[in-house]
Design a protein around this motif. Structure first.
Motif, mmCIF file in Angstrom:
data_model
loop_
_atom_site.group_PDB
_atom_site.id
_atom_site.type_symbol
_atom_site.label_atom_id
_atom_site.label_comp_id
_atom_site.label_asym_id
_atom_site.label_seq_id
_atom_site.Cartn_x
_atom_site.Cartn_y
_atom_site.Cartn_z
ATOM 1 N N ILE A 269 77.946 -1.575 23.837
ATOM 2 C CA ILE A 269 79.385 -0.760 23.911
ATOM 3 C C ILE A 269 80.460 -1.492 23.066
ATOM 4 C CG2 ILE A 269 81.122 -0.690 25.629
ATOM 5 C CD1 ILE A 269 78.967 -0.911 27.837
ATOM 6 N N ALA A 270 80.307 -2.613 22.770
ATOM 7 C CA ALA A 270 81.258 -3.204 21.875
ATOM 8 C C ALA A 270 81.277 -2.443 20.495
ATOM 9 C CB ALA A 270 81.241 -4.810 21.769
ATOM 10 N N LEU A 271 79.602 -2.580 20.147
ATOM 11 C CA LEU A 271 79.550 -1.781 18.836
ATOM 12 C C LEU A 271 80.006 -0.596 18.963
ATOM 13 C CD1 LEU A 271 77.896 -2.394 16.110
ATOM 14 C CD2 LEU A 271 75.711 -1.450 17.232
ATOM 15 N N VAL A 272 79.820 0.193 19.827
ATOM 16 C CA VAL A 272 80.062 1.706 19.826
ATOM 17 C C VAL A 272 81.698 1.708 19.357
ATOM 18 C CG1 VAL A 272 80.762 3.577 21.443
ATOM 19 C CG2 VAL A 272 78.314 2.775 21.190
ATOM 20 N N ALA A 273 82.604 0.978 20.181
ATOM 21 C CA ALA A 273 83.682 0.716 20.252
ATOM 22 C C ALA A 273 84.378 0.544 18.871
ATOM 23 C CB ALA A 273 84.477 -0.162 21.034
ATOM 24 N N ARG A 274 83.717 -0.212 17.972
ATOM 25 C CA ARG A 274 84.225 -0.582 16.636
ATOM 26 C C ARG A 274 83.423 0.309 15.468
ATOM 27 N NH1 ARG A 274 81.424 -5.437 18.078
ATOM 28 N NH2 ARG A 274 79.699 -5.911 16.974
ATOM 29 N N THR A 275 82.782 0.936 15.779
ATOM 30 C CA THR A 275 81.971 1.717 14.662
ATOM 31 C C THR A 275 82.294 3.272 14.679
ATOM 32 O OG1 THR A 275 80.054 2.137 15.962
ATOM 33 C CG2 THR A 275 80.128 0.196 14.463
ATOM 34 N N ALA A 276 81.804 4.258 13.885
ATOM 35 C CA ALA A 276 82.174 5.465 13.979
ATOM 36 C C ALA A 276 80.844 6.186 13.023
ATOM 37 C CB ALA A 276 83.516 5.753 12.974
ATOM 38 N N GLY A 277 81.132 7.757 13.194
ATOM 39 C CA GLY A 277 80.097 8.347 12.591
ATOM 40 C C GLY A 277 78.642 7.951 12.882
ATOM 41 N N ASP A 278 77.601 8.126 12.041
ATOM 42 C CA ASP A 278 76.404 7.921 12.143
ATOM 43 C C ASP A 278 76.174 6.804 13.047
ATOM 44 O OD1 ASP A 278 76.016 10.445 11.406
ATOM 45 O OD2 ASP A 278 75.391 9.518 9.172
ATOM 46 N N ASP A 279 76.892 5.705 12.581
ATOM 47 C CA ASP A 279 76.276 4.202 13.300
ATOM 48 C C ASP A 279 76.968 4.170 14.836
ATOM 49 O OD1 ASP A 279 75.583 3.162 10.750
ATOM 50 O OD2 ASP A 279 77.550 1.957 10.477
ATOM 51 N N ARG A 280 78.076 5.066 14.933
ATOM 52 C CA ARG A 280 78.329 5.005 16.564
ATOM 53 C C ARG A 280 77.366 5.757 17.284
ATOM 54 N NH1 ARG A 280 84.022 6.901 19.307
ATOM 55 N NH2 ARG A 280 84.414 4.690 19.143
ATOM 56 N N ALA A 281 76.854 6.954 16.481
ATOM 57 C CA ALA A 281 75.828 7.948 17.353
ATOM 58 C C ALA A 281 74.565 7.137 17.650
ATOM 59 C CB ALA A 281 75.666 8.934 16.364
ATOM 60 N N ARG A 282 74.145 6.107 16.498
ATOM 61 C CA ARG A 282 73.087 5.570 16.726
ATOM 62 C C ARG A 282 72.917 4.454 17.905
ATOM 63 N NH1 ARG A 282 71.665 2.930 11.670
ATOM 64 N NH2 ARG A 282 70.051 2.040 12.916
ATOM 65 N N ALA A 283 74.286 3.674 17.832
ATOM 66 C CA ALA A 283 74.476 2.859 18.830
ATOM 67 C C ALA A 283 74.511 3.298 20.360
ATOM 68 C CB ALA A 283 75.669 2.004 18.629
ATOM 69 N N ARG A 284 75.080 4.302 20.452
ATOM 70 C CA ARG A 284 75.227 5.125 21.821
ATOM 71 C C ARG A 284 74.044 5.521 22.077
ATOM 72 N NH1 ARG A 284 75.474 9.984 23.594
ATOM 73 N NH2 ARG A 284 75.137 11.076 21.718
ATOM 74 N N GLU A 285 73.102 6.326 21.160
ATOM 75 C CA GLU A 285 71.895 6.680 21.625
ATOM 76 C C GLU A 285 70.984 5.541 21.932
ATOM 77 O OE1 GLU A 285 68.097 9.305 19.734
ATOM 78 O OE2 GLU A 285 69.950 9.025 18.620
ATOM 79 N N HIS A 286 70.862 4.513 21.498
ATOM 80 C CA HIS A 286 70.220 3.306 21.806
ATOM 81 C C HIS A 286 70.627 2.871 22.975
ATOM 82 C CE1 HIS A 286 67.350 0.066 20.293
ATOM 83 N NE2 HIS A 286 67.819 -0.443 21.152
ATOM 84 N N LEU A 287 71.850 2.753 23.379
ATOM 85 C CA LEU A 287 72.331 2.191 24.633
ATOM 86 C C LEU A 287 72.000 3.133 25.821
ATOM 87 C CD1 LEU A 287 73.979 0.367 26.374
ATOM 88 C CD2 LEU A 287 76.062 1.887 25.761
ATOM 89 N N ILE A 288 72.068 4.594 25.801
ATOM 90 C CA ILE A 288 71.453 5.466 26.467
ATOM 91 C C ILE A 288 70.036 5.358 26.704
ATOM 92 C CG2 ILE A 288 71.175 7.990 27.139
ATOM 93 C CD1 ILE A 288 73.773 8.481 25.655
ATOM 94 N N GLY A 289 69.466 4.898 25.903
ATOM 95 C CA GLY A 289 67.914 4.683 26.138
ATOM 96 C C GLY A 289 67.770 3.352 26.913
ATOM 97 N N LEU A 290 68.525 2.634 26.850
ATOM 98 C CA LEU A 290 68.543 1.099 27.607
ATOM 99 C C LEU A 290 68.754 1.561 28.977
ATOM 100 C CD1 LEU A 290 69.636 -1.714 25.182
ATOM 101 C CD2 LEU A 290 67.512 -0.709 25.570
ATOM 102 N N PHE A 291 69.766 2.418 29.164
ATOM 103 C CA PHE A 291 70.166 2.961 30.673
ATOM 104 C C PHE A 291 69.172 3.432 31.199
ATOM 105 C CE2 PHE A 291 74.835 3.832 29.291
ATOM 106 C CZ PHE A 291 75.401 2.318 29.549
ATOM 107 N N ALA A 292 68.449 4.292 30.860
ATOM 108 C CA ALA A 292 67.119 4.945 31.055
ATOM 109 C C ALA A 292 66.012 4.164 31.568
ATOM 110 C CB ALA A 292 66.717 6.101 30.126
ATOM 111 N N ALA A 293 65.914 2.995 30.630
ATOM 112 C CA ALA A 293 64.949 2.019 30.961
ATOM 113 C C ALA A 293 65.220 1.147 32.381
ATOM 114 C CB ALA A 293 64.636 0.938 29.666
ATOM 115 N N VAL A 294 66.432 1.075 32.648
ATOM 116 C CA VAL A 294 66.978 0.394 33.571
ATOM 117 C C VAL A 294 67.004 1.049 35.087
ATOM 118 C CG1 VAL A 294 68.771 -1.220 34.756
ATOM 119 C CG2 VAL A 294 67.951 -1.493 32.412
ATOM 120 N N GLY A 295 67.369 2.416 34.848
ATOM 121 C CA GLY A 295 67.596 3.379 35.943
ATOM 122 C C GLY A 295 68.755 3.862 36.285
ATOM 123 N N ASN A 296 69.100 5.166 36.122
ATOM 124 C CA ASN A 296 70.491 5.629 36.352
ATOM 125 C C ASN A 296 70.963 5.067 37.707
ATOM 126 O OD1 ASN A 296 70.322 6.855 33.960
ATOM 127 N ND2 ASN A 296 69.428 8.819 34.956
#
Length: 313
Positions: A269-296
Motif C-alpha cells: 500500500i505504501a508502495l502504491v502511494a508513492r509510485t505512479a504509472g506502470d509501477d503503481r499498477a504492478r504494485a496494486r495488481e500484486h497486492l490484489i493477488g495477495l488479497f485473493a490469497a488471504v480471502g476477501n
C-alpha cells in the motif's frame, strides 16, 4: 445506439464524494452477501453510503456498471435496473452492477451530478470510464454495449473478473476436501509447486467464479515466486531500493509466507502511494493477488482494501 468510447481515466472526478468507513455489518466489497447490499444476484450490489467505497475499489479489479433509478419518480427505471442486472449476470463476473436508488441515497447521485433516471455510468479504476448513458436501452443494446466494452478492455490488457457475491456449493460436494482441488493439494504436499500452480490454473480457467480455486492459485503463486528466495538478501535489496517494485513485492511475498499478512499489505500500500504509472499498477495488481490469497472476507483484507483506496484516491 451510439457506442460511447471506453477510456481509462474517467470523465469525472469523484474525489469530492464522501467515502464512509464500512461498518462491521457492511463490508462493502464484492464477494460477500446479504448484509452488504446484495440484491439477489451473483454480480450485483445495492449501493449505499456505507458500501460505496467498496464499490469504487471493486472497479479496480473489473468494471462496475452503476445504474441509477427512482422507484417513486420513474417506476420503469427500477424495472430497467433489474433488467441491466440480469444482462450483466450473463457476463460471469466481467462486470458488477451497482444499483443506486436515487431516492434512498440522493447524496451519491448529487455528488456524481446525475441529471436523470434511468442512467448508466461505468466505473473503472474508481472513476467513470465513459460518458453517462441515459434512457432505456433494449436487451440487445445492453448486450452489444457490454460486449464492446469487454473487447476494448481485453485489447487494453484488462482481463480481471469480479468474484460472485454468492458461491453455491459444487454439486455432489461433501464435507472434507473437494475432489476438484485434490490434484493441486497433492502437488503441494509433494512439494511440486509448479504443478500445483498448473492445477489451480486449470480450475480457474474452467470457472473464473471459483473463489477457492482463485485463492489457492494466488497462494500457490506466492510459493512459486519465493521458491529460491533468500529472506535476508531480499530485505537488504528492498531497503536499498524502496521504490523497486520487484524488490518490494518479493519481501511482501515472504512476509505472507511468514504469517506477517498486514506487514505485506502495508508494504505494498505504501508502495502504491508513492509510485505512479506502470509501477503503481504492478504494485496494486500484486497486492490484489495477495488479497485473493488471504480471502476477501478476512478483516485484514477489508482493512487493506480501505487503505488501498485511500492511497489511490
Amino acid at each position: 445506439m451510439t457506442q460511447q468510447p471506453f477510456s481509462r481515466p474517467g470523465a469525472f472526478d469523484l474525489s469530492s464524494l464522501r467515502r464512509p468507513t464500512p461498518s462491521a455489518n457492511d463490508a462493502g466489497g464484492p464477494g460477500s452477501g446479504g448484509a452488504d447490499g446484495s440484491v439477489g444476484s451473483a454480480y450485483s450490489i445495492e449501493v449505499t453510503e456505507q458500501n460505496f467505497q467498496g464499490v469504487l475499489e471493486a472497479s479496480m479489479t473489473a468494471p462496475v456498471v452503476l445504474v441509477f433509478h427512482s422507484p417513486t419518480r420513474s417506476p420503469e427505471s427500477t424495472t430497467y435496473a433489474a433488467h441491466v442486472t440480469s444482462v450483466v449476470d450473463q457476463f460471469d463476473g466481467r462486470f458488477l452492477t451497482g444499483v443506486i436508488d436515487v431516492d434512498a441515497v440522493p447524496q451519491i447521485a448529487q455528488a456524481m451530478q446525475i441529471p436523470q433516471v434511468p442512467l448508466l455510468l461505468i466505473l473503472l479504476d474508481g472513476r467513470p470510464a465513459s460518458q453517462p448513458i441515459p434512457g432505456l436501452l433494449s436487451g440487445e443494446e445492453l448486450d452489444t454495449l457490454f460486449q464492446t466494452i469487454g473487447q476494448q478492455l481485453t485489447a487494453q490488457g484488462v482481463t480481471g473478473r469480479h468474484q460472485p457475491r454468492t458461491a453455491p456449493p459444487a454439486e455432489g460436494a461433501e464435507s472434507g476436501v473437494d475432489p476438484r482441488y485434490a490434484p493441486a493439494q497433492d502437488a503441494l504436499e509433494a512439494g511440486d509447486i509448479n504443478r500445483a500452480v498448473e492445477e489451480y490454473q486449470k480450475l480457474v480457467d474452467g470457472n473464473p467464479a471459483d473463489v477457492e480455486a482463485a485463492a489457492g492459485l494466488a497462494m500457490a503463486k506466492v510459493l512459486q515466486r519465493t521458491q529460491d528466495a533468500d529472506l535476508n538478501a531480499a530485505r537488504v535489496a528492498a531497503a536499498e531500493a524502496p521504490d523497486d517494485v520487484d524488490a518490494q513485492t518479493m519481501v511482501a511475498d515472504l512476509d505472507m509466507l511468514g504469517g506477517h499478512v498486514e506487514d505485506a499489505f502495508n508494504r505494498l500500500i505504501a508502495l502504491v502511494a508513492r509510485t505512479a504509472g506502470d509501477d503503481r499498477a504492478r504494485a496494486r495488481e500484486h497486492l490484489i493477488g495477495l488479497f485473493a490469497a488471504v480471502g476477501n472476507d478476512d478483516p485484514r483484507v477489508l482493512r487493506g482494501r480501505q487503505n488501498l483506496a485511500s492511497a489511490l484516491f
